[in-house]
Design a protein around this motif. Structure first.
Motif, PDB file in Angstrom:
ATOM      1  N   TYR A   5     -10.372 -92.347  -4.566  1.00  0.00           N
ATOM      2  CA  TYR A   5      -9.513 -91.517  -3.516  1.00  0.00           C
ATOM      3  C   TYR A   5      -8.055 -91.640  -3.718  1.00  0.00           C
ATOM      4  CZ  TYR A   5     -14.334 -92.744  -1.544  1.00  0.00           C
ATOM      5  OH  TYR A   5     -15.659 -92.805  -1.201  1.00  0.00           O
ATOM      6  N   GLU A  26      -6.214 -89.919   1.358  1.00  0.00           N
ATOM      7  CA  GLU A  26      -7.676 -89.996   1.799  1.00  0.00           C
ATOM      8  C   GLU A  26      -8.084 -91.274   2.179  1.00  0.00           C
ATOM      9  OE1 GLU A  26      -9.762 -86.624  -0.712  1.00  0.00           O
ATOM     10  OE2 GLU A  26      -9.309 -88.415  -1.725  1.00  0.00           O
ATOM     11  N   LEU A  81     -10.248 -88.579  12.088  1.00  0.00           N
ATOM     12  CA  LEU A  81     -10.747 -88.001  10.897  1.00  0.00           C
ATOM     13  C   LEU A  81     -10.720 -86.465  10.952  1.00  0.00           C
ATOM     14  CD1 LEU A  81     -13.845 -90.428  10.146  1.00  0.00           C
ATOM     15  CD2 LEU A  81     -11.372 -90.585   9.102  1.00  0.00           C
ATOM     16  N   PRO A 127      -7.087 -86.156   6.523  1.00  0.00           N
ATOM     17  CA  PRO A 127      -8.053 -85.957   5.544  1.00  0.00           C
ATOM     18  C   PRO A 127      -8.603 -87.391   4.841  1.00  0.00           C
ATOM     19  CG  PRO A 127      -5.927 -85.896   4.477  1.00  0.00           C
ATOM     20  CD  PRO A 127      -5.678 -86.122   5.993  1.00  0.00           C
ATOM     21  N   ILE A 128      -8.788 -88.209   5.828  1.00  0.00           N
ATOM     22  CA  ILE A 128      -9.080 -89.669   5.590  1.00  0.00           C
ATOM     23  C   ILE A 128     -10.643 -89.602   5.029  1.00  0.00           C
ATOM     24  CG2 ILE A 128      -9.507 -91.954   6.558  1.00  0.00           C
ATOM     25  CD1 ILE A 128      -7.397 -91.167   8.174  1.00  0.00           C
ATOM     26  N   ARG A 129     -11.196 -90.206   3.949  1.00  0.00           N
ATOM     27  CA  ARG A 129     -12.580 -90.150   3.446  1.00  0.00           C
ATOM     28  C   ARG A 129     -12.984 -91.682   3.328  1.00  0.00           C
ATOM     29  NH1 ARG A 129     -12.609 -87.466  -1.902  1.00  0.00           N
ATOM     30  NH2 ARG A 129     -14.823 -87.981  -1.914  1.00  0.00           N
ATOM     31  N   ALA A 130     -11.956 -92.588   3.130  1.00  0.00           N
ATOM     32  CA  ALA A 130     -12.399 -94.085   3.011  1.00  0.00           C
ATOM     33  C   ALA A 130     -11.324 -94.659   3.982  1.00  0.00           C
ATOM     34  CB  ALA A 130     -12.331 -94.300   1.612  1.00  0.00           C
ATOM     35  N   PRO A 161     -21.366 -96.392   3.095  1.00  0.00           N
ATOM     36  CA  PRO A 161     -21.056 -95.239   4.101  1.00  0.00           C
ATOM     37  C   PRO A 161     -21.342 -95.496   5.356  1.00  0.00           C
ATOM     38  CG  PRO A 161     -22.789 -94.630   2.293  1.00  0.00           C
ATOM     39  CD  PRO A 161     -22.324 -96.225   2.178  1.00  0.00           C
ATOM     40  N   SER A 162     -20.811 -94.805   6.355  1.00  0.00           N
ATOM     41  CA  SER A 162     -20.729 -94.952   7.661  1.00  0.00           C
ATOM     42  C   SER A 162     -21.937 -95.045   8.209  1.00  0.00           C
ATOM     43  CB  SER A 162     -19.734 -94.047   8.535  1.00  0.00           C
ATOM     44  OG  SER A 162     -19.962 -92.962   8.137  1.00  0.00           O
ATOM     45  N   PRO A 210     -18.500 -89.352   9.107  1.00  0.00           N
ATOM     46  CA  PRO A 210     -18.774 -89.647   7.628  1.00  0.00           C
ATOM     47  C   PRO A 210     -17.412 -90.247   7.009  1.00  0.00           C
ATOM     48  CG  PRO A 210     -18.674 -87.079   7.927  1.00  0.00           C
ATOM     49  CD  PRO A 210     -18.870 -87.836   9.475  1.00  0.00           C
ATOM     50  N   PHE A 211     -17.448 -91.357   6.746  1.00  0.00           N
ATOM     51  CA  PHE A 211     -16.525 -91.838   5.805  1.00  0.00           C
ATOM     52  C   PHE A 211     -17.165 -92.938   5.006  1.00  0.00           C
ATOM     53  CE2 PHE A 211     -16.215 -94.323   9.695  1.00  0.00           C
ATOM     54  CZ  PHE A 211     -16.077 -95.668   9.379  1.00  0.00           C
ATOM     55  N   MET A 212     -16.179 -93.641   4.068  1.00  0.00           N
ATOM     56  CA  MET A 212     -16.806 -94.731   3.182  1.00  0.00           C
ATOM     57  C   MET A 212     -16.009 -95.939   3.777  1.00  0.00           C
ATOM     58  SD  MET A 212     -18.530 -95.978   1.004  1.00  0.00           S
ATOM     59  CE  MET A 212     -19.036 -94.372  -0.325  1.00  0.00           C
TER      60      MET A 212
END
Length: 508
Positions: free
Chosen positions: A33, A37, A122, A126-129, A149-150, A156-158
């Protein structure tokens, strides 16, 4: 970088292993990421403080590997999330904001509930993790991996968990080795900090004092990391004067055991038994031991050294028996699958147990390699260690399943005696009224005795009436088993009346 330098110069091999593994997870996440992110959830507690400094070191090393740094300390650009609450300790708030200022954290402060605040964040970023300071043993850690994964129903995020396999000891070893600041509450006896409504100092750290104010040793002196959350209790409100209901200590239930039938299943794990390579001595001995304390063994089986075979048998037995005993398949070898089978039967995973690992470390020394030691991997969230001074390592109990490490009759005798001492008075392996038994022998044929015995079983449904011959030409042995001696005697007399005098002889 001061964190990395402190760990490299440390003599603590275990801490170095934990550190290297955590740094690997962090660098892996930063490779997957972009920096925009990822985010870091910080709450001011000891675990997230450890994670903060691991992230600082991990980001520095990540940039060095990319040749973006000449060894000079780099600013920490990872977005930091802090959920501020009115129920948080003031010391936590103070430490959090002081830490943010010290390390130049980019703080996103959320004052709503966790889920709503996270959803809003979120959507706007642009947060993904998100890096989390979750450790095995935390209520939210069950089922999580280093990258998870959540959960369903959440945005949804890691979830990235670099210190998932760290113990209480590891956390304090890191903080003290790196000489970093932590919240002052930990020096006042708090070992696990929640809200002001459910957290008190850990009583195990209390210091005897003549003054009116109770004093406590610092958190890093807690001798048993398993008791980290012993200070998480509900405080009684001074306004309503209510008290928590008393917990039944089990003494009132002793009488209820008297007339109850307790059943157990015995499972042996070993290809060598099924192949006929060795004779199974432990299964029959366990059945005998259970019978001696008034229990009925309802099932005794031997399964292969295969995780699925163990899991299926444990799953079958744990729902129909009060207790399940397993032996065999315990150790570090490829064929030692008992713990994994038990974990699968309960739908949990294997996870390192800090206390059990310490016992193994004392037992086998440097051959125990910490997180790589398979023997220290126990079913997560359901394991209880049963200590006895005569045993080099504790016995393992997972709900109603007991795993014995005995490999011969002598070891089993010792473990059984310790188990009875630990739990036989008012515990789960309560000793109840023993069986009364009598045996008769006769030279009558099976055909002559078959019908009368069938009728006798109907007349005495509370007795176990069994028959066997030691040889085909030898006498028939008829056994009577029951909890009421008078009923056993009545059964014997009823059978004798069905035949001519002298047809039966009683065996002592």
């Amino acid at each position: 970088m001061e964190i990395d330098k402190a760990i490299r110069e440390s003599d603590d091999k275990r801490l170095k292993t934990k550190y290297n593994n955590a740094i690997y997870v962090i660098k892996r996440a930063l490779a997957l990421y972009s920096i925009e992110e990822v985010a870091f959830s910080f709450n001011g507690g000891k675990d997230s403080t450890v994670l903060l400094h691991l992230l600082r070191a991990g980001y520095f090393l990540h940039r060095v590997e990319q040749s973006c740094s000449n060894g000079v300390q780099i600013d920490f650009p990872i977005r930091t999330i802090y959920f501020e609450s009115t129920s948080v300790f003031p010391e936590i708030n103070t430490f959090t904001y002081d830490t943010s200022k010290t390390y130049g954290l980019q703080m996103d402060i959320i004052r709503t509930d966790f889920k709503s605040g996270l959803e809003a964040l979120l959507k706007s970023k642009p947060i993904r993790a998100i890096f989390l300071g979750v450790r095995i043993g935390d209520p939210t850690a069950v089922g999580q991996e280093q990258f998870s994964p959540s959960s369903p129903g959440w945005p949804p995020f890691m979830r990235v968990n670099p210190i998932l396999d760290w113990s209480y000891r590891d956390v304090w070893a890191f903080l003290l080795t790196c000489t970093v600041q932590y919240c002052s509450l930990y020096d006042q006896g708090y070992t696990s900090i929640g809200s002001i409504y459910d957290t008190v100092p850990n009583a195990l750290l209390s210091i005897s004092s003549t003054s009116s104010k109770e004093k406590f040793k610092p958190a890093y002196l807690l001798p048993d990391g398993r008791l980290e959350r012993a200070g998480r209790v509900k405080k009684n409100s001074p306004l309503d004067g209510t008290r928590s209901p008393a917990v039944n200590n089990g003494l009132d239930s002793v009488n209820s055991h008297k007339n109850r039938m307790f059943t157990a299943s015995v499972i042996g794990v070993g290809d060598e038994i099924l192949f006929g390579t060795v004779e199974d001595q432990l299964g029959p001995l366990l059945c005998k031991k259970l019978h001696s304390i008034g229990w009925m063994t309802s099932r005794s089986t031997v399964v292969r050294n295969d995780i699925d075979s163990v899991a299926e048998e444990v799953d079958r037995c744990k729902s129909v028996s009060d207790l399940v005993f397993l032996y065999g398949g315990v150790g570090p070898l490829h064929s030692d699958v008992t713990s994994a089978g038990v974990a699968k039967a309960f739908g949990v995973r294997l996870a390192p147990d800090e206390e059990f690992e310490e016992f193994l470390r004392h037992l086998i020394g440097d051959h125990c390699t910490g997180d790589r030691n398979e023997m220290a991997q126990l079913p997560e969230g359901i394991t209880e260690l049963l200590h006895h001074e005569k045993l080099p390592v504790p016995l393992i109990k997972c709900c109603n399943v007991i795993v014995l490490s005995a490999t011969n009759a002598t070891e089993l005798e010792k473990q059984w005696d310790c188990l009875i001492e630990l739990t036989g008075s008012d515990g789960f392996l309560v000793t109840i009224e023993s069986y009364s038994s009598k045996r008769l022998t006769t030279n009558l044929t099976d055909v002559e005795t078959a019908q009368p015995l069938s009728k006798l079983c109907l007349e005495f449904p509370d007795l176990y009436i069994g028959c066997f011959r030691r040889s085909r030409q030898g006498p028939l042995v008829i056994s009577f088993e029951g909890k009421d001696p008078s009923r056993v005697q009545a059964g014997v007399e009823a059978l004798c009346k069905k035949f001519n005098a002298g047809a039966f002889s009683e065996v002592n």
